[in-house]
Design an enzyme around this catalytic site. Structure first.
Site, PDB file in Angstrom:
ATOM      1  CD  GLU A  43      -2.743   1.244   2.520  1.00  0.00           C
ATOM      2  OE1 GLU A  43      -3.793   1.894   2.452  1.00  0.00           O
ATOM      3  OE2 GLU A  43      -2.377   0.628   3.550  1.00  0.00           O
ATOM      4  CE  LYS A 113      -7.674   1.830   3.278  1.00  0.00           C
ATOM      5  NZ  LYS A 113      -6.437   2.359   3.905  1.00  0.00           N
ATOM      6  CB  CYS A 154      -4.952  -1.063   4.374  1.00  0.00           C
ATOM      7  SG  CYS A 154      -4.085  -0.891   5.957  1.00  0.00           S
TER       8      CYS A 154
END
Length: 276
Positions: A43, A113, A154
């Site tokens: 990331e 995301k 994440c």
């Protein structure tokens, strides 16, 4: 579709110079490509993980120094690459975006995301991605010659609905570019990777940046790959390294037959409905 292939997770050091990060990533990709069919970056690997810097480093997909270099590497090395995540400028907003690129250098899809990392643990860590980032709104599952791949980033891994929807859409491998920190990492990184693999009976490959104790945000490291039974196949330490794992897709139907979790769901009582 392959029955068996190798993934490489590049747990790389990240510095403030974007060009140096790109050059370093290309070097790691070149090294990994001699072994792997699919290379994964972490990331926010082309810039520091710092909300105030995302606007400065953000690039448009159509005119991206970063993606142009990675597409070239995929083509040169004849491999698939999940380009971790980078700040992406799209329709006037900035996203935390992961691009998957095929061996022809073509971008197959992008995952933006979905769950922004806005947390406050008193005395430990406070971080608010929504200060500069916009949340994505799609579940990302991509067909490749290797297998069907789901991507989340994440904080996305903490939301079981997202990975379950990816599994229901046929994902066999879920890739997680992630940068857990020294508060959340020791507590939750490995258990989350294992339980998402077990719940959905898929392979999980989660890749972190290397730890830099001098950075404003210190990543946990410990990139790892789990199989559909929850076994950890490979785990990195905290420093920079490349780890490799074999993905044996035959394990998925075997485990799902022995322990038919997806089949035994009570969809008469509950359902997860994704966005059409």
């Amino acid at each position: 579709m392959e029955d068996n292939f190798t993934v490489a997770l590049c747990q790389m050091k990240v510095v403030e110079d974007k060009t140096k990060n790109i050059e370093h990533a290309l070097s790691l990709i070149s090294e990994a490509a001699s072994v792997a069919d699919l290379v994964i970056l972490p990331e926010m690997w082309n810039c520091p993980y710092q909300t105030t810097l995302f606007p400065k480093y953000a690039e448009k997909k159509e005119n991206s120094q970063t993606l142009s270099a990675i597409s070239g590497a995929a083509k040169k090395e004849n491999i698939h690459i999940v380009a971790g995540s980078i700040p992406e400028l799209y329709h006037g907003n900035i996203y935390n975006s992961s691009f998957i690129i095929n061996p022809q250098g073509k971008i197959l899809d992008v995952h933006r995301k979905v769950h922004l990392f806005d947390i406050d643990v008193p005395g430990e860590i406070s971080f608010k991605e929504s200060e500069t980032l916009t949340a994505g709104n799609q579940i990302t599952v991509v067909d490749t010659p290797l297998c069907r791949i789901g991507i989340c980033i994440c904080y996305d891994i903490r939301f079981s609905e997202l990975s379950r929807l990816m599994a229901l859409e046929g994902a066999q491998l879920i890739i997680v570019p992630g940068a857990f920190n020294l508060t959340t990492g020791p507590a939750h990184w490995k258990p989350l990777i294992q339980v998402r693999a077990i719940d959905n009976q898929v392979f999980m490959a989660a890749n972190s940046p290397a730890r830099d104790i001098n950075a404003s945000y210190v990543a946990y490291g410990h990139s790892m790959v789990a199989d559909p039974w929850g076994n950890i196949l490979k785990e990195a330490g905290t420093g920079e390294e490349i780890i490799y794992a074999n993905i044996d897709l035959d394990l998925i139907p075997k485990i799902r037959q022995e322990l038919p979790l997806l089949k035994n769901r009570r969809t008469d009582l509950y359902q997860i409905i994704g966005k059409e």
